[in-house]
Write a protein that holds these residues in place. Structure first.
Motif, PDB file in Angstrom:
ATOM      1  N   ILE A   6      14.585 -14.955  28.316  1.00 13.93           N
ATOM      2  CA  ILE A   6      14.617 -13.732  27.437  1.00 13.93           C
ATOM      3  C   ILE A   6      13.098 -13.936  26.898  1.00 13.93           C
ATOM      4  CG2 ILE A   6      16.968 -13.640  26.825  1.00 13.93           C
ATOM      5  CD1 ILE A   6      16.023 -14.980  24.133  1.00 13.93           C
ATOM      6  N   GLY A   7      12.223 -14.666  27.576  1.00 15.43           N
ATOM      7  CA  GLY A   7      10.940 -14.398  27.010  1.00 15.43           C
ATOM      8  C   GLY A   7      10.424 -15.082  25.761  1.00 15.43           C
ATOM      9  N   CYS A   8      11.360 -15.570  24.842  1.00 16.16           N
ATOM     10  CA  CYS A   8      11.034 -15.957  23.627  1.00 16.16           C
ATOM     11  C   CYS A   8      10.181 -16.977  23.430  1.00 16.16           C
ATOM     12  CB  CYS A   8      12.579 -16.232  22.977  1.00 16.16           C
ATOM     13  SG  CYS A   8      13.165 -17.993  23.468  1.00 16.16           S
ATOM     14  N   ARG A   9       9.999 -17.503  24.400  1.00 21.09           N
ATOM     15  CA  ARG A   9       9.166 -19.043  24.268  1.00 21.09           C
ATOM     16  C   ARG A   9       9.267 -20.041  23.474  1.00 21.09           C
ATOM     17  NH1 ARG A   9       3.799 -17.309  27.075  1.00 21.09           N
ATOM     18  NH2 ARG A   9       4.174 -15.551  27.751  1.00 21.09           N
ATOM     19  N   LEU A  10      10.633 -20.222  22.948  1.00 15.44           N
ATOM     20  CA  LEU A  10      11.086 -21.421  22.333  1.00 15.44           C
ATOM     21  C   LEU A  10      10.777 -22.632  23.105  1.00 15.44           C
ATOM     22  CD1 LEU A  10      14.215 -19.850  20.400  1.00 15.44           C
ATOM     23  CD2 LEU A  10      11.964 -20.706  19.331  1.00 15.44           C
ATOM     24  N   ILE A  35       7.658 -23.692  22.415  1.00 12.48           N
ATOM     25  CA  ILE A  35       7.200 -24.214  20.808  1.00 12.48           C
ATOM     26  C   ILE A  35       7.779 -25.323  20.737  1.00 12.48           C
ATOM     27  CG2 ILE A  35       8.036 -23.595  18.593  1.00 12.48           C
ATOM     28  CD1 ILE A  35       8.048 -20.589  19.862  1.00 12.48           C
ATOM     29  N   TYR A  36       8.994 -25.663  21.060  1.00 18.22           N
ATOM     30  CA  TYR A  36       9.621 -27.014  20.926  1.00 18.22           C
ATOM     31  C   TYR A  36       8.689 -28.061  21.911  1.00 18.22           C
ATOM     32  CZ  TYR A  36      13.274 -25.391  18.135  1.00 18.22           C
ATOM     33  OH  TYR A  36      14.148 -24.911  16.913  1.00 18.22           O
ATOM     34  N   LEU A  72       9.471 -28.906  12.977  1.00 18.90           N
ATOM     35  CA  LEU A  72       8.710 -27.952  13.676  1.00 18.90           C
ATOM     36  C   LEU A  72       7.405 -27.596  12.566  1.00 18.90           C
ATOM     37  CD1 LEU A  72      10.693 -25.338  15.436  1.00 18.90           C
ATOM     38  CD2 LEU A  72       9.218 -26.830  16.531  1.00 18.90           C
ATOM     39  N   VAL A  73       7.823 -27.421  11.600  1.00 22.31           N
ATOM     40  CA  VAL A  73       7.106 -26.847  10.435  1.00 22.31           C
ATOM     41  C   VAL A  73       5.770 -27.859  10.342  1.00 22.31           C
ATOM     42  CG1 VAL A  73       6.561 -26.199   8.003  1.00 22.31           C
ATOM     43  CG2 VAL A  73       8.834 -25.663   9.162  1.00 22.31           C
ATOM     44  N   PHE A 124       3.422 -27.790  13.336  1.00 19.92           N
ATOM     45  CA  PHE A 124       2.689 -26.758  13.429  1.00 19.92           C
ATOM     46  C   PHE A 124       1.516 -26.512  12.402  1.00 19.92           C
ATOM     47  CE2 PHE A 124       5.203 -25.806  17.104  1.00 19.92           C
ATOM     48  CZ  PHE A 124       4.606 -24.746  17.973  1.00 19.92           C
ATOM     49  N   LYS A 125       2.064 -27.104  11.141  1.00 13.68           N
ATOM     50  CA  LYS A 125       1.239 -26.805   9.881  1.00 13.68           C
ATOM     51  C   LYS A 125       0.398 -28.067   9.436  1.00 13.68           C
ATOM     52  CE  LYS A 125       2.861 -23.061   7.216  1.00 13.68           C
ATOM     53  NZ  LYS A 125       2.816 -22.053   7.857  1.00 13.68           N
ATOM     54  N   PRO A 170      17.728 -20.663  24.049  1.00 14.80           N
ATOM     55  CA  PRO A 170      18.927 -20.113  23.131  1.00 14.80           C
ATOM     56  C   PRO A 170      19.838 -19.599  24.302  1.00 14.80           C
ATOM     57  CG  PRO A 170      16.898 -18.698  23.098  1.00 14.80           C
ATOM     58  CD  PRO A 170      16.664 -20.022  23.719  1.00 14.80           C
ATOM     59  N   ASN A 171      19.370 -19.236  25.719  1.00 11.68           N
ATOM     60  CA  ASN A 171      20.231 -18.369  26.442  1.00 11.68           C
ATOM     61  C   ASN A 171      20.646 -19.206  27.780  1.00 11.68           C
ATOM     62  OD1 ASN A 171      21.531 -15.925  26.803  1.00 11.68           O
ATOM     63  ND2 ASN A 171      20.048 -15.287  28.264  1.00 11.68           N
ATOM     64  N   ARG A 225       6.890 -21.320   5.941  1.00 10.77           N
ATOM     65  CA  ARG A 225       7.788 -21.997   6.837  1.00 10.77           C
ATOM     66  C   ARG A 225       7.204 -21.599   8.473  1.00 10.77           C
ATOM     67  NH1 ARG A 225      14.108 -22.714   6.314  1.00 10.77           N
ATOM     68  NH2 ARG A 225      14.000 -24.248   4.566  1.00 10.77           N
ATOM     69  N   ILE A 252       5.630 -20.736  11.483  1.00 13.90           N
ATOM     70  CA  ILE A 252       4.673 -21.223  12.277  1.00 13.90           C
ATOM     71  C   ILE A 252       3.675 -20.250  13.249  1.00 13.90           C
ATOM     72  CG2 ILE A 252       5.910 -23.536  12.108  1.00 13.90           C
ATOM     73  CD1 ILE A 252       7.022 -22.904  15.037  1.00 13.90           C
ATOM     74  N   VAL A 292       8.092 -15.476  18.040  1.00 12.13           N
ATOM     75  CA  VAL A 292       9.251 -15.410  18.548  1.00 12.13           C
ATOM     76  C   VAL A 292       9.922 -14.206  17.935  1.00 12.13           C
ATOM     77  CG1 VAL A 292      11.817 -16.309  18.760  1.00 12.13           C
ATOM     78  CG2 VAL A 292       9.867 -17.815  19.109  1.00 12.13           C
ATOM     79  N   ARG A 352       8.437 -11.038  19.878  1.00 15.84           N
ATOM     80  CA  ARG A 352       8.685 -11.071  21.048  1.00 15.84           C
ATOM     81  C   ARG A 352      10.330 -10.430  21.285  1.00 15.84           C
ATOM     82  NH1 ARG A 352       5.165 -15.349  22.019  1.00 15.84           N
ATOM     83  NH2 ARG A 352       6.663 -16.596  21.418  1.00 15.84           N
ATOM     84  N   GLN A 353      10.985 -10.757  20.047  1.00 20.53           N
ATOM     85  CA  GLN A 353      12.531 -10.443  20.263  1.00 20.53           C
ATOM     86  C   GLN A 353      12.894  -9.266  19.694  1.00 20.53           C
ATOM     87  OE1 GLN A 353      15.119 -12.565  21.734  1.00 20.53           O
ATOM     88  NE2 GLN A 353      13.345 -13.013  22.515  1.00 20.53           N
ATOM     89  N   THR A 380      12.417 -21.768  12.444  1.00 23.14           N
ATOM     90  CA  THR A 380      11.858 -22.586  11.368  1.00 23.14           C
ATOM     91  C   THR A 380      12.586 -21.663  10.187  1.00 23.14           C
ATOM     92  OG1 THR A 380       9.754 -21.421  10.828  1.00 23.14           O
ATOM     93  CG2 THR A 380       9.665 -23.596  11.953  1.00 23.14           C
ATOM     94  N   LYS A 435      19.271  -9.112  29.839  1.00 22.69           N
ATOM     95  CA  LYS A 435      19.370 -10.366  30.052  1.00 22.69           C
ATOM     96  C   LYS A 435      19.513 -11.317  29.075  1.00 22.69           C
ATOM     97  CE  LYS A 435      15.497 -11.770  32.111  1.00 22.69           C
ATOM     98  NZ  LYS A 435      14.131 -11.993  32.499  1.00 22.69           N
ATOM     99  N   ASN A 482      23.710 -14.046  28.103  1.00 22.65           N
ATOM    100  CA  ASN A 482      24.216 -14.723  29.595  1.00 22.65           C
ATOM    101  C   ASN A 482      25.741 -14.766  29.408  1.00 22.65           C
ATOM    102  OD1 ASN A 482      24.966 -16.720  31.191  1.00 22.65           O
ATOM    103  ND2 ASN A 482      23.286 -18.058  30.358  1.00 22.65           N
ATOM    104  N   ILE A 540      27.521 -17.749  28.862  1.00 23.42           N
ATOM    105  CA  ILE A 540      27.802 -18.068  27.398  1.00 23.42           C
ATOM    106  C   ILE A 540      28.702 -16.892  26.854  1.00 23.42           C
ATOM    107  CG2 ILE A 540      26.476 -18.277  25.043  1.00 23.42           C
ATOM    108  CD1 ILE A 540      24.305 -19.171  26.886  1.00 23.42           C
TER     109      ILE A 540
END
Lengths: 151, 500
Positions: free
Chosen positions: A12-16, A19-20, A32-33, A36-37, A138-139, B18, B20, B24, B27-28, B62, B436, B439, B442
């Motif tokens: 889905i192109g979220c790029r999580l 990030i992770y 995470l916070v 990144f911070k 996530p997907n 919080r 960062i 996301v 993009r969402q 976050t 997409k 899924n 899921i």
């Protein structure tokens, strides 16, 4: 060995994943916070989402059977982990000649932005139970499967 | 362009401690409510664009985002509510019919919440479903007048029946109104759970023929995607006359949603509007309906039950009686809370009657006319949980359809913006970027989980009543008591008041 397979139809192109990936390779792998911070610099993600909408997929090192990067490495920094078969980069030996970046057919090796002097690449999250990108997709678009398994 | 008086519905709050800046959210959000400015390295929000679907909140790694009701107060006025005022602003600006999605959200009485179930104490033992067998299998279709048994074998030839392992099916939702991935999720979940999904008026996509045994194929006023293979691919056929969310009116799938796949499945040109007329132009009477029922039975060699779906309206009992006499095997009644992908707000919120009253009225009428066995009753229109299923069955339903609940299982957040085609959850959209996001593996797992959970709960409640087969609850209104209802409501529902 198990490999990470990308199902582009569900990315889905979220790029999580990026990030992770960056976070788990930072000083604060569990936060995470803070990663990144608080960290002086955020590590370069070792996975990259390639996009040409609606097509997108996350790409990381394929840990090739016959890795060009390993053959091309001039210092022997790139090596195969005997136990897992993963291709790893020893940052102590890497001199940042970027030959591996040039020869990698997948574009899965990156310049480490923190030092700017060595490369960084997917280490299969060997220090963790499961690669962070797979765990946090996530997907279900990234899946860890035995080589030659379904899809 | 003159001044717009439309104000935001939601307020997006970003916790900067919080956040960062991973973007996301940017993009969402298909509504472009989040923006990133690279020049200043800051994120900003457009509250006006936010529909309250919570996609960003759910995906934010976050948990830095909160969505609140926009805190803009009008002077308190019980008559001119903010919704009423804003509707006028919108219509004064656009001159159009107000559209909405999902079901009626107005505070009409919810009769399910005024009905309570019984349980056994002392005089008849309750049953523990974990230790003893419990039958919840359901058969839908016409039942014979009597059974003839000879030498221990059934002699009577039974009319075609649908066999359900759980008395819950997925409502008619067309491919077009929802995405192919959403239909695939429901189809796979129906197969897994031993129940059925309904194609709605969208035809059956080639990829879904493998789920034909679990499909109820719909024939509606636009006849989209109806052909010989389609009719014979399903386990049953449903003639759609009406829908709870928009009784009396047709449907309109905008041309933008009619891409290649939808066009092929519906057998209409790509990009053309799919207009379902308000009536079937060949049905103006019960006799006409009978002709269509028998045409469809003929086309499927009398091997499949034929259902007729109507919206619950004022004379629903008499209409249902006519449908039974027209030869339908199953009657589906959709209450005024039933959902949809798009409907005029005025119709959704003001037309039709509650399904609980309609169901009781129809069941009583068919019983009084001694034709109840000729049809199975399936109800729809906001069944929210397993207790609603139990109450529906006790009121006389054979099974229920769930639409909204099924979509919620797939990730729907009830923002009611299905008609925009920008569903951020990949459900009510045909945008390949959004589709997409769902899924189907899921989705199927989540929808099947919901049915599994409800099945366990149904067995648990049945056991509590000391009943070990759902058949013994069916139409057993003594298992219900009403609270907070008038004499007339109790009379229509055919239930006693609590304490009686």
């Amino acid at each position: 060995m198990k490999r990470i397979y990308a199902q582009e139809k569900y990315c889905i192109g979220c790029r999580l994943c990026e990030i992770y990936c960056a976070a788990v390779h930072s000083e604060y792998p569990d936060d995470l916070v803070k990663a990144f911070k608080k960290a002086a610099m955020v590590p370069t993600p070792r996975v990259k989402v390639e996009e040409e909408r609606p097509l997108s997929f996350a790409l990381q090192c394929r840990h090739c059977e016959e890795p060009h990067c390993l053959k091309a490495c001039i210092t022997g920094a790139m090596y195969r982990d005997e136990e897992t078969g993963a291709i790893l980069n020893d940052k102590e030996r890497c001199v940042g000649c970027w030959t591996c970046i040039l020869v990698c057919p997948y574009g899965a090796i990156f310049k480490d932005e923190i030092t700017g002097k060595v490369v960084t690449k997917c280490d299969f999250c060997l220090h963790m139970g499961q690669p962070a990108c797979v765990e946090h997709c996530p997907n279900g678009a990234l899946q860890l499967k035995e080589e030659g398994g379904d899809e | 362009m003159s001044l717009s008086m439309i104000t935001p519905e939601f307020l997006i709050e970003r916790n900067l401690e919080r956040c960062i800046k991973c973007q996301v959210c940017v993009r969402q959000c298909a509504n472009e409510a989040h923006r990133y400015d690279a020049e200043t390295d800051t994120l900003s929000c457009d509250d006006l664009a936010c529909v309250g679907c919570h996609r960003c909140v759910t995906l934010c790694p976050t948990k830095a985002l909160t969505i609140r009701k926009f805190p803009l107060e009008f002077r308190t006025n019980a008559n001119w509510t903010p919704d009423a005022i804003k509707a006028i602003y919108k219509q004064a600006e656009t001159g159009g019919i107000l559209l909405t999605g999902m079901g009626n959200d107005k505070p009409y009485p919810i009769y399910w919440d005024h009905l309570l179930l019984n349980a056994s104490q002392v005089t008849n033992p309750s049953i523990d479903p974990l230790r003893e067998p419990m039958e919840v299998k359901t058969f839908l279709g016409r039942k014979p007048e009597a059974l003839e048994i000879k030498d221990g074998k059934l002699k009577t030839k039974l009319p075609p029946q649908l066999e359900l392992d759980v008395p819950v099916m997925f409502s008619a939702m067309s491919f077009g109104s929802i995405s192919l991935n959403a239909v695939k999720s429901l189809a796979a979940a129906a197969r897994e759970a031993g129940t059925f999904f309904n194609t709605g008026e969208g035809g059956l996509h080639q990829d879904l023929y493998e789920y034909g045994e679990n499909a109820i194929v719909q024939v509606a006023s636009g006849r989209f995607g109806v052909h010989y293979e389609y009719l014979n691919a399903g386990a049953a056929i449903e003639i759609k006359i009406g829908q709870g969310a928009k009784p009396g009116i047709g449907g309109h799938l905008p041309g933008e949603k009619v891409g290649k796949e939808v066009s092929e499945t519906r057998m209409i040109p790509e990009g053309s509007d799919a207009l379902s007329p308000a009536p079937h132009h060949d049905i103006y009477s019960i006799e006409d309906l009978r002709q269509l029922i028998y045409s469809l039975k003929e086309a499927t060699r009398y091997e499949k039950p034929v259902a007729v779906k109507i919206a619950a309206v004022h004379n629903v009992a008499a209409i249902a009686s006519g449908i039974a006499r027209a030869g339908a095997d199953i009657i589906t009644i959709d209450g005024f809370r039933g959902g949809t992908g798009a409907t005029p707000l005025c119709t959704r919120d003001n037309v039709g009657i509650p399904i609980e009253l309609a169901l009781a009225a129809v069941d009583s009428r068919l019983r009084s006319e001694s034709i109840r066995h000729q049809v199975s009753l399936v109800i729809a229109g906001s069944v929210r949980n397993s207790a609603d299923v139990m109450k529906a069955i006790a009121l006389g339903a054979d099974a229920v359809y769930i639409g909204s609940a099924a979509l919620l299982a797939l990730g729907c957040h009830m923002c009611q913006k299905c008609y925009t085609g920008k569903c951020n959850w990949g459900i009510a959209t045909q945008d390949p970027n959004l589709v997409k996001r769902l899924n189907p593996e899921i989705g199927a797992r989540r929808a099947a989980n919901l049915l599994r959970a409800w099945k366990h709960e149904i067995k648990e409640m049945l056991g509590g009543m000391g009943i070990n087969a759902l058949e013994s609850l069916r139409g057993n209104r003594l298992m219900l008591r009403g609270v907070g209802l008038t004499e007339k409501e109790l009379e229509i529902l055919g239930v006693k008041a609590a304490g009686e």
